[in-house]
Design a protein around this motif. Structure first.
Motif, PDB file in Angstrom:
ATOM      1  N   LEU A  93       0.809  -1.225   0.000  1.00  0.00           N
ATOM      2  CA  LEU A  93       0.000   0.000   0.000  1.00  0.00           C
ATOM      3  C   LEU A  93       0.840   1.272   0.000  1.00  0.00           C
ATOM      4  O   LEU A  93       0.657   2.127  -0.876  1.00  0.00           O
ATOM      5  CB  LEU A  93      -0.990  -0.034   1.173  1.00  0.00           C
ATOM      6  CG  LEU A  93      -2.028   1.085   1.199  1.00  0.00           C
ATOM      7  CD1 LEU A  93      -3.338   0.586   1.800  1.00  0.00           C
ATOM      8  CD2 LEU A  93      -1.538   2.293   1.985  1.00  0.00           C
ATOM      9  N   PRO A  94       1.771   1.458   0.930  1.00  0.00           N
ATOM     10  CA  PRO A  94       2.538   2.705   0.884  1.00  0.00           C
ATOM     11  C   PRO A  94       3.453   2.803  -0.328  1.00  0.00           C
ATOM     12  O   PRO A  94       3.631   3.894  -0.895  1.00  0.00           O
ATOM     13  CB  PRO A  94       3.338   2.684   2.191  1.00  0.00           C
ATOM     14  CG  PRO A  94       3.411   1.244   2.579  1.00  0.00           C
ATOM     15  CD  PRO A  94       2.131   0.639   2.105  1.00  0.00           C
TER      16      PRO A  94
ATOM     17  N   SER B 138      -4.462  -4.597  -2.456  1.00  0.00           N
ATOM     18  CA  SER B 138      -4.434  -6.066  -2.397  1.00  0.00           C
ATOM     19  C   SER B 138      -2.987  -6.535  -2.439  1.00  0.00           C
ATOM     20  O   SER B 138      -2.517  -7.084  -3.431  1.00  0.00           O
ATOM     21  CB  SER B 138      -5.244  -6.662  -3.546  1.00  0.00           C
ATOM     22  OG  SER B 138      -6.586  -6.269  -3.449  1.00  0.00           O
ATOM     23  N   GLY B 139      -2.273  -6.300  -1.348  1.00  0.00           N
ATOM     24  CA  GLY B 139      -0.849  -6.590  -1.333  1.00  0.00           C
ATOM     25  C   GLY B 139      -0.498  -8.037  -1.102  1.00  0.00           C
ATOM     26  O   GLY B 139       0.633  -8.450  -1.331  1.00  0.00           O
TER      27      GLY B 139
ATOM     28  N   GLY C  74      -1.800  -6.118  -8.159  1.00  0.00           N
ATOM     29  CA  GLY C  74      -1.138  -4.825  -8.043  1.00  0.00           C
ATOM     30  C   GLY C  74      -1.945  -3.683  -8.635  1.00  0.00           C
ATOM     31  O   GLY C  74      -2.629  -3.824  -9.633  1.00  0.00           O
ATOM     32  N   GLY C  75      -1.800  -2.526  -7.999  1.00  0.00           N
ATOM     33  CA  GLY C  75      -2.443  -1.320  -8.513  1.00  0.00           C
ATOM     34  C   GLY C  75      -3.877  -1.131  -8.084  1.00  0.00           C
ATOM     35  O   GLY C  75      -4.467  -0.087  -8.359  1.00  0.00           O
TER      36      GLY C  75
ATOM     37  N   TYR D 172      -6.928   4.254   8.103  1.00  0.00           N
ATOM     38  CA  TYR D 172      -7.665   3.255   7.333  1.00  0.00           C
ATOM     39  C   TYR D 172      -6.750   2.087   6.958  1.00  0.00           C
ATOM     40  O   TYR D 172      -7.122   0.914   7.092  1.00  0.00           O
ATOM     41  CB  TYR D 172      -8.256   3.863   6.055  1.00  0.00           C
ATOM     42  CG  TYR D 172      -8.621   2.805   5.059  1.00  0.00           C
ATOM     43  CD1 TYR D 172      -9.785   2.060   5.214  1.00  0.00           C
ATOM     44  CD2 TYR D 172      -7.772   2.488   3.996  1.00  0.00           C
ATOM     45  CE1 TYR D 172     -10.097   1.036   4.345  1.00  0.00           C
ATOM     46  CE2 TYR D 172      -8.079   1.467   3.116  1.00  0.00           C
ATOM     47  CZ  TYR D 172      -9.241   0.743   3.291  1.00  0.00           C
ATOM     48  OH  TYR D 172      -9.539  -0.278   2.441  1.00  0.00           O
ATOM     49  N   ALA D 173      -5.543   2.414   6.469  1.00  0.00           N
ATOM     50  CA  ALA D 173      -4.627   1.369   6.016  1.00  0.00           C
ATOM     51  C   ALA D 173      -4.269   0.408   7.147  1.00  0.00           C
ATOM     52  O   ALA D 173      -4.238  -0.814   6.962  1.00  0.00           O
ATOM     53  CB  ALA D 173      -3.360   2.005   5.438  1.00  0.00           C
ATOM     54  N   ALA D 174      -4.003   0.953   8.332  1.00  0.00           N
ATOM     55  CA  ALA D 174      -3.661   0.103   9.477  1.00  0.00           C
ATOM     56  C   ALA D 174      -4.863  -0.728   9.914  1.00  0.00           C
ATOM     57  O   ALA D 174      -4.727  -1.916  10.233  1.00  0.00           O
ATOM     58  CB  ALA D 174      -3.151   0.969  10.626  1.00  0.00           C
TER      59      ALA D 174
END
Length: 374
Positions: free
Chosen positions: A101-102, A131-132, A222-223, A251-253
């Motif tokens: 994500l980052p 979607s890592g 990816g993406g 949100y990401a965490a």
């Protein structure tokens, strides 16, 4: 500012890790704007199917939406091209989930070719790398080796997954997430992938009909990103724009924590329902070779819209390396080796949500998104 309600088209359900993290994100945005910016969610593709959402986003049917780059490759050739390198994310769990994500957000925010193609479609990217995780599968028949894999019909996302499935001798089938359950239940497909597995397998009901869990490592999709209609974005005051971006760190965490909790819940359900956990070591070795070859061939043939291919590749690789180093500071347990045996894998999944310092990671991501917001 005048109150505004932003329509958000999301492919996941409201009870998924993404759905719960988005709901909390919207609450924080509303609180910081004194209720003047509200977000109305259309979960589970209830606004439009995922393969139709991107063109509609530029036209203003939605204000924000989850965009799968692999399903919008024609309109977003630069992002689709560089995203082929997603298989070079760390293969160790949960590093790829933390790294993507980052790193992808950084590359897509900084690169002029990406910005130009998004401008042409009347959209702005908010964050990427959603979607890592490498994509595992659940199946209705055993797939223990390459002989078993021949002719197996597997649901995939995009052409990159399709190429990887063919390298295993499988027959790729493309279908929307809302159709996977019925397709697996009725035997239209034999196996189904879902980004990150875990919560997604549970939310889609796939563990109700699957008999086997296959820990494949198909490339992360990816993406995959949250993008916003450009007119909707520019119509907001600068302070509201900053709040939308700044709250993405939390949100990401939250989403990562939910995803990892989902892996533990998935293991418990697999054991409870007697689903057999297969060993995919041989398949993944073949898959890794195919992924390396695919990336080399794709990167050798950049689209015309890429002004400097080598520079963009270097930016992508450097962002992955930089964020991989950064995120390892927040691990509280050793990552799971790519070639771990099934029992070791199960144990790591059960304890995945305890393997990260989420408070520290949230602060790090929050700082990055504050810098991005200016």
């Amino acid at each position: 500012m005048e109150p505004v309600t932003l329509k958000f088209g999301e492919s996941s359900g409201p009870n998924s890790a993404a759905g719960q993290a988005l709901t909390a994100y919207a609450e924080r945005v509303a609180e910081r704007t004194d209720g003047k910016v509200k977000i109305e969610f259309f979960f589970a593709n209830s606004l439009l199917e995922s393969n139709a959402i991107f063109p509609a986003l530029g036209d203003g049917v939605a204000d924000i939406a989850t965009v799968a780059i692999s399903q919008s490759a024609e309109q977003l050739p630069v992002m689709n091209w560089i995203s082929a390198g997603s298989s070079t994310l760390s293969p160790e769990f949960p590093l790829s989930q933390m790294q993507a994500l980052p790193a992808e957000t950084q590359v897509f925010s900084d690169n002029a070719d990406v910005t130009n193609e998004l401008d042409d479609q009347n959209v702005k990217m908010l964050l990427a790398g959603l979607s890592g995780g490498f994509s595992p599968a659940v199946c209705s028949k055993p797939v223990r080796n390459l002989d078993d894999a021949k002719g197996v019909r597997i649901r995939v996302v995009g052409e990159l997954h399709a190429q990887e499935a063919r390298a295993l001798g499988m027959e790729p089938v493309q279908t929307s997430s809302s159709e996977i359950f019925e397709a697996l239940q009725r035997g239209v497909i034999d196996c189904a992938t879902a980004s990150d597995g875990g919560h997604n397998f549970i939310a889609l009901g796939l563990l109700d009909v699957a008999e086997y869990y296959l820990p494949l490592k198909l490339s992360p999709t990816g993406g995959t990103s949250y993008q916003m209609n450009l007119d909707s974005w520019t119509g907001l005051p600068e302070e509201a724009q900053k709040i939308l971006l700044e709250e993405l760190g939390g949100y990401a965490a939250d989403r990562l924590r939910g995803n990892l909790e989902g892996y533990g819940e998935m293991v418990d359900l697999i054991d409870e329902r007697g689903i057999e956990w297969l060993d995919a070591s041989d398949l993944n070795r073949t898959l890794r070779e195919a992924q390396e070859k695919n990336v080399e061939e794709i990167y050798a043939d950049p689209p015309n819209a890429v002004s400097d291919p080598d520079t963009l590749i270097n930016e992508y690789e450097e962002a992955l390396a930089t964020w991989l180093e950064t995120i390892q500071d927040f691990l509280t347990a050793e990552p799971l080796a790519a070639d771990a045996d099934p029992e070791t894998m199960k144990e790591a999944y059960r304890n995945a949500d305890e393997s990260i310092d989420f408070e520290g990671l949230s602060q790090e991501l929050g700082s990055y998104f504050k810098d991005l917001a200016g």
